[in-house]
Structure formats: structure tokens, C-alpha cells
Motif scaffolding. Structure first.
Motif, PDB file in Angstrom:
ATOM      1  N   LEU A 128       0.831  -1.217   0.000  1.00 53.54           N
ATOM      2  CA  LEU A 128       0.000   0.000   0.000  1.00 53.54           C
ATOM      3  C   LEU A 128       0.857   1.256   0.000  1.00 53.54           C
ATOM      4  CD1 LEU A 128      -2.822  -1.094   2.480  1.00 53.54           C
ATOM      5  CD2 LEU A 128      -2.743  -1.319  -0.010  1.00 53.54           C
ATOM      6  N   LYS A 129       2.012   1.185  -0.641  1.00 57.73           N
ATOM      7  CA  LYS A 129       2.905   2.335  -0.726  1.00 57.73           C
ATOM      8  C   LYS A 129       2.318   3.365  -1.674  1.00 57.73           C
ATOM      9  CE  LYS A 129       7.634   3.717  -1.920  1.00 57.73           C
ATOM     10  NZ  LYS A 129       8.966   3.247  -2.397  1.00 57.73           N
ATOM     11  N   PRO A 130       2.124   4.591  -1.219  1.00 60.16           N
ATOM     12  CA  PRO A 130       1.524   5.608  -2.094  1.00 60.16           C
ATOM     13  C   PRO A 130       2.465   6.026  -3.217  1.00 60.16           C
ATOM     14  CG  PRO A 130       2.200   6.587  -0.021  1.00 60.16           C
ATOM     15  CD  PRO A 130       2.395   5.109   0.138  1.00 60.16           C
ATOM     16  N   VAL A 131       1.873   6.483  -4.288  1.00 57.75           N
ATOM     17  CA  VAL A 131       2.623   7.036  -5.423  1.00 57.75           C
ATOM     18  C   VAL A 131       2.597   8.546  -5.287  1.00 57.75           C
ATOM     19  CG1 VAL A 131       2.642   7.333  -7.921  1.00 57.75           C
ATOM     20  CG2 VAL A 131       2.138   5.090  -6.939  1.00 57.75           C
ATOM     21  N   ARG A 132       3.765   9.158  -5.357  1.00 59.42           N
ATOM     22  CA  ARG A 132       3.846  10.607  -5.146  1.00 59.42           C
ATOM     23  C   ARG A 132       3.132  11.349  -6.262  1.00 59.42           C
ATOM     24  NH1 ARG A 132       7.313  12.698  -8.714  1.00 59.42           N
ATOM     25  NH2 ARG A 132       8.929  11.326  -9.611  1.00 59.42           N
ATOM     26  N   SER A 133       2.651  12.513  -5.947  1.00 55.58           N
ATOM     27  CA  SER A 133       1.967  13.350  -6.926  1.00 55.58           C
ATOM     28  C   SER A 133       2.904  13.695  -8.078  1.00 55.58           C
ATOM     29  CB  SER A 133       1.487  14.642  -6.250  1.00 55.58           C
ATOM     30  OG  SER A 133       0.887  15.502  -7.188  1.00 55.58           O
ATOM     31  N   GLY A 134       2.425  13.539  -9.296  1.00 57.65           N
ATOM     32  CA  GLY A 134       3.216  13.873 -10.472  1.00 57.65           C
ATOM     33  C   GLY A 134       4.204  12.805 -10.887  1.00 57.65           C
ATOM     34  N   ALA A 135       4.120  11.603 -10.301  1.00 56.86           N
ATOM     35  CA  ALA A 135       5.076  10.537 -10.630  1.00 56.86           C
ATOM     36  C   ALA A 135       4.962  10.162 -12.101  1.00 56.86           C
ATOM     37  CB  ALA A 135       4.825   9.319  -9.752  1.00 56.86           C
ATOM     38  N   THR A 136       6.115  10.045 -12.761  1.00 51.08           N
ATOM     39  CA  THR A 136       6.160   9.743 -14.191  1.00 51.08           C
ATOM     40  C   THR A 136       7.192   8.662 -14.460  1.00 51.08           C
ATOM     41  OG1 THR A 136       5.518  12.011 -14.768  1.00 51.08           O
ATOM     42  CG2 THR A 136       6.586  10.714 -16.487  1.00 51.08           C
ATOM     43  N   CYS A 137       6.845   7.749 -15.352  1.00 48.24           N
ATOM     44  CA  CYS A 137       7.767   6.686 -15.763  1.00 48.24           C
ATOM     45  C   CYS A 137       8.070   6.810 -17.257  1.00 48.24           C
ATOM     46  CB  CYS A 137       7.164   5.311 -15.492  1.00 48.24           C
ATOM     47  SG  CYS A 137       7.028   4.898 -13.728  1.00 48.24           S
TER      48      CYS A 137
END
Length: 520
Positions: A511-520
Motif C-alpha cells: 500500500l505504498k503511495p505514489v507521489r503526486s506527479g510521478a512519471t515513468c
């Protein structure tokens, strides 16, 4: 030749809404926790059932029984849904079940899971979860399943842009004939295959799997199914990944235009890529040459089909469109074959285009078992593919459509301006819904108060579920998180890169959150 079911855009999914039943009630149009449906005496037997697993090749398979009508579950009418499971690779560290839907509407999850044994999921997710999928109500191996009665007579090619009164009358008659054939073939279940009821089925599946809360991943249309579940059962969500998002606030016209523009952009991306990277295998030297070739084929085949070896009918404009749009889903798999087919078509030979079209056509539904060789390869007999029927059945039921033809004709000019044949054909495809059994849902913003943070994955070059819809859906969820994949093709998890896989797996497992604006 019998007329085939009218094809909606591939992997089309249309808006949902929330209804009051069982696990939720509406207070100010927001779903809140209430008495669980398993406490309803009429639903208790469904929620209390035990799945009887048996080996089916490398997987385990079972069947889930759900009521056809959740408002009258006591009437005894049911759907029996196939379920398949790829057991976790590390039972000692098992978190629970990870339920997924591969898309559609109309894609069967059981055959999808049999095809790769869960290899589309990251190593960490497979180690911590049993990977589970199912055929939604009315789809694939569901009993009963939607089907359309055969239509007599030879099909006449329909223009991608019906301009004249004759063309429009022909298109409308064809759409109404298809709707009538599907009503005749499917009967009353056409009103019972909507996404809300499929989401209720998924809660019954959750209980039968022994999970207190649902961990779910939906690709494409599967995002609609996940969104509906979150609205109906927000407090039963552990984790939701929605990859290739469908925006539930869009009406039929806006949704058709969103997807049409997505395909138009994807074809431009193909032309750019082909000219810059593919070199000699490309059907043109510049992006403009390639785009002009494709547009020219639409015009040419609208007047006279391209000849095909051994086929008296040839390749018409609709077939060219289906081949081109299908190829946009998977650049890494499909663009080279498309380039060779377009090069031959430019020389007057439609054989390779016809071969590509045949490779994507669903098999005819049948009660006959698959040949022994296929049963051995898949571990069990593959279910009939009724995806062409199911995609129309679910889409038409899930969103309101005009009940007269004029609004569709009124939309054609704007569609042509926005996306050319991709736009006009999308509008024309919606005509089937004009005479289809109507549902009760409406476009709306997500209402899922109390749901934990939901992860939405969007691909910037996605043709079928454009990136803008992922941005919108993430904004609509309370605490929604957006993970952006900068790439081409439809969806990202399982086909893009390690960056996406690692982020999704960390969310699913820890349940690790994804930071705002994360891009791959």
C-alpha cells in the motif's frame, strides 16, 4: 453471408452510476457504509458459498453463482460465472487474492489468465497474491451468456461517414436489425449484464475467496468495473489499480469523441515512428506520406474493396479501419505487420490486411468443446468468444443514448472535424444503442466517500483510453493518485517498463503511495 454484429470501438467502456442496493445506501449521492448484503437473507446463500476448486492445466478453476437480479435475488434465476486462480508463488507470504479484469467489456478473464498464468503481473505481486479472474455475467463462459440470433441476408458495406439519406437509412436499419437480433438471441438477460451488477458479483467473489477486503486491478474497461465497485463498496476496498482509465463523467457523445481523437493521434504517432525508426519497412518516407496513404485507403475502399487472394469480398473501408485501430493498441507487437500490410495495399493487394483482420476476429459462440489439442494447451476447453455481442450489450446498458436517430446525425459533422473517419465511425457505431434495452445509469463524477487511495495509471499515447481521462479520474477519487507512463499503446502495467511495474507492485503489496506527479 450472415451479417456480423456491429462493432463498437475496441475495448469501449461507457459511463457508470451508483444504485441503491445491499451494501450501500446513498446520502446526498455519496455511498456510505451500511448493513452488508451478506446479512440480507435472500443474498446470504450467495455470499456464503464455497468455491470448489479443481485443476485446469496450470491453474485452479471454480464456478461462482450470483443472482441475475439483485433487487429480486429470491426468484431463483442466476448467472454461473467461471473463475480461475493462479496460486501465489510464495504461500508463506500470501496477502490474499488479487482479482483482475482484462478489459472489454466482453473480455473473459478465465481464458485471459489461462493464456499467461498471471505473467502480466510483476514478480512481487505474483509472490504475494493468488491471481484471480472471472468471466463477468453474460460474457464468455458465463451461463447464460449474451448472444445474437443470426441475421439473414448478405451484409452491405456501410460508409464510415453516412452523408446521404440513403446511407443513413441503411446504417440505421442495420443497427436496429442488430439490436433486434440480440434481443431475440439473449432475451431478458440483456437488461442484466450492466457493470453495476458485475461489480456486485465481484463482491460476492471477494467473500467466496475469503478476503475481508478487495485487492483489484482493472485494465481499460476494467477501470469502469473497479470504479463502480469503489462507489458501491468503498469500505471493502483494500487497493484498486485502474490502468487505462475511463472517465465516468463523460456522456455517450463525449466518450466517443475522446476515443476517436485518441485513435487519430495514435495513427499520427505511428506515422511519425514509422518514418523515423522503421525505415525501409515503412509504407512511406515521411509521416505525411504515411498518413496520406492511410486516408487514401479509406477513400479507395469505400468505393471498391481491395482484392484478396481467395476471397470474393475483399477488404472494405470498415475492415481497413478495424485493422488500423487494432494495431494502435500494441506498437511493439503490431506496427511492423501493419506496415507490411499497408505497403501491399498501396500496391493493390489487400491480402495481408485481410489476414490481420482475421487474426483479431472473435470465434463464433458454440456449445461444442474445443479440440483436444486446444484443451491440452489451455488446460480446459476455451469458452466461446461472444465479445462483439457483449461489448455492445454492456456499453449500451451502461449509459443513456438518444432514442431517435437525429442526435447521432447531428454529431457527425463535429466528429469528422475532430477526428475524421475515426470520429464519424465512432458515432455511427453508437447507433445500435438507439434501439437497445435501456439502462438506468447516468454520467457522473465519482462518488466514493471513504474509499482508500486509488492508483490510476495513464499512458500519454493511449489510443483507446486517452491520458486526459486518467487525469480526470484520478482527480475525481478522494486521495486519487496518478502514475503517468510516457509512451505509446494501450495501458501500461505489464507491457511498459520496470518503473511502472515497481510502483504498482509496491502499492498492491505494501500500500505504498505514489507521489503526486510521478512519471515513468
Amino acid at each position: 453471408m450472415n451479417r456480423a454484429v456491429r462493432r463498437h470501438p475496441l475495448l469501449l467502456a461507457l459511463p457508470l452510476t451508483v444504485a441503491v442496493l445491499g451494501a450501500t445506501s446513498l446520502v446526498g449521492c455519496t455511498a456510505v457504509a451500511g448493513p452488508g448484503p451478506e446479512q440480507d437473507p435472500a443474498l446470504k446463500s450467495f455470499y456464503g458459498q464455497t468455491l470448489k476448486w479443481k485443476d485446469c492445466g496450470d491453474l485452479e478453476c471454480a464456478r461462482l453463482t450470483v443472482p441475475r437480479d439483485y433487487s429480486h435475488p429470491e426468484n431463483g434465476k442466476t448467472f454461473v460465472l467461471p473463475v480461475a486462480k493462479a496460486a501465489t508463488a510464495d504461500p508463506d507470504r500470501r496477502i490474499g487474492s488479487l482479482v483482475y479484469n482484462p478489459g472489454g467489456p466482453g473480455a473473459g478473464g478465465v481464458d485471459d489468465l489461462k493464456s499467461d498464468n498471471g505473467e502480466a503481473f510483476g514478480t512481487k505481486a505474483r509472490a504475494r497474491f493468488d491471481i484471480v479472474s472471472f468471466d463477468p455475467r453474460g460474457v464468455g463462459g458465463s451461463k447464460p451468456a449474451v448472444k445474437c440470433a443470426e441475421e439473414d441476408g448478405e451484409g452491405e458495406a456501410e460508409p464510415l461517414y453516412p452523408r446521404t439519406a440513403r446511407d443513413r437509412a441503411h446504417a440505421l436499419a442495420g443497427a436496429r436489425a442488430t439490436a433486434a437480433a440480440c434481443v431475440k438471441g439473449s432475451g431478458g438477460i440483456l437488461r442484466q449484464v450492466g457493470t453495476e451488477d458485475a461489480a456486485r458479483d465481484m463482491d460476492v467473489l471477494r467473500a467466496a475467496l475469503g478476503d475481508r477486503k478487495l485487492t483489484y486491478l482493472g485494465w481499460s474497461y476494467g477501470t469502469s468495473l473497479g470504479t463502480s465497485y469503489a462507489e458501491l463498496f468503498p469500505h471493502r476496498v483494500r487497493a484498486l489499480v485502474l490502468d487505462g482509465a475511463v472517465d465516468p463523467s463523460l456522456g455517450w457523445r463525449e466518450r466517443a469523441m475522446s476515443q476517436a481523437v485518441g485513435f487519430r493521434r495514435a495513427v499520427d504517432d505511428y506515422a511519425d515512428y514509422c518514418a523515423d525508426v522503421a525505415g525501409d519497412s515503412c509504407p512511406g518516407r515521411t509521416p505525411d506520406e504515411i498518413a496520406d496513404l492511410i486516408d487514401g485507403l479509406y477513400e479507395q475502399t469505400a468505393d471498391e474493396p481491395l482484392p484478396v487472394d481467395g476471397d470474393e469480398y475483399g477488404v472494405d473501408a470498415r475492415m481497413v479501419l478495424d485493422v488500423v485501430t487494432t494495431a494502435m493498441y500494441g506498437p511493439e507487437d503490431d506496427w511492423e505487420g501493419l506496415s507490411h500490410a499497408l505497403s501491399d495495399a498501396a500496391d493493390g493487394d489487400g491480402t495481408k490486411l485481410a489476414d490481420l483482420a482475421s487474426a483479431t476476429e472473435p470465434t463464433e459462440p458454440t456449445d461444442e468443446p474445443a479440440p483436444d489439442s486446444r484443451r491440452k494447451a489451455r488446460g480446459d476447453s476455451a469458452a466461446p468468444d461472444n465479445s462483439d455481442t457483449a461489448i455492445v450489450a454492456v456499453s449500451c446498458l451502461d449509459t443513456p443514448h438518444p432514442r431517435t436517430a437525429q442526435p447521432y446525425w447531428n454529431a457527425l459533422g463535429r466528429a469528422d472535424k475532430a477526428a475524421g473517419v475515426y470520429g464519424t465511425s465512432s458515432v455511427t457505431d453508437e447507433l445500435t444503442c438507439e434501439d437497445w434495452p435501456a439502462g438506468t445509469q447516468r454520467p457522473h463524477k465519482v462518488r466514493a466517500e471513504g474509499v482508500p487511495p486509488v492508483l490510476v495509471v495513464g499512458t500519454t499515447g493511449d489510443p483507446a483510453t486517452p491520458y486526459e481521462e486518467a487525469e480526470s479520474l484520478a482527480d475525481q477519487f478522494p486521495g486519487g493518485m496518478l502514475l503517468t507512463y510516457e509512451g505509446l499503446g494501450h495501458t501500461a502495467y505489464g507491457r511498459s517498463n520496470a518503473c511502472v511495474t515497481d510502483a504498482v507492485d509496491a502499492y498492491l503489496t505494501a500500500l505504498k503511495p505514489v507521489r503526486s506527479g510521478a512519471t515513468c
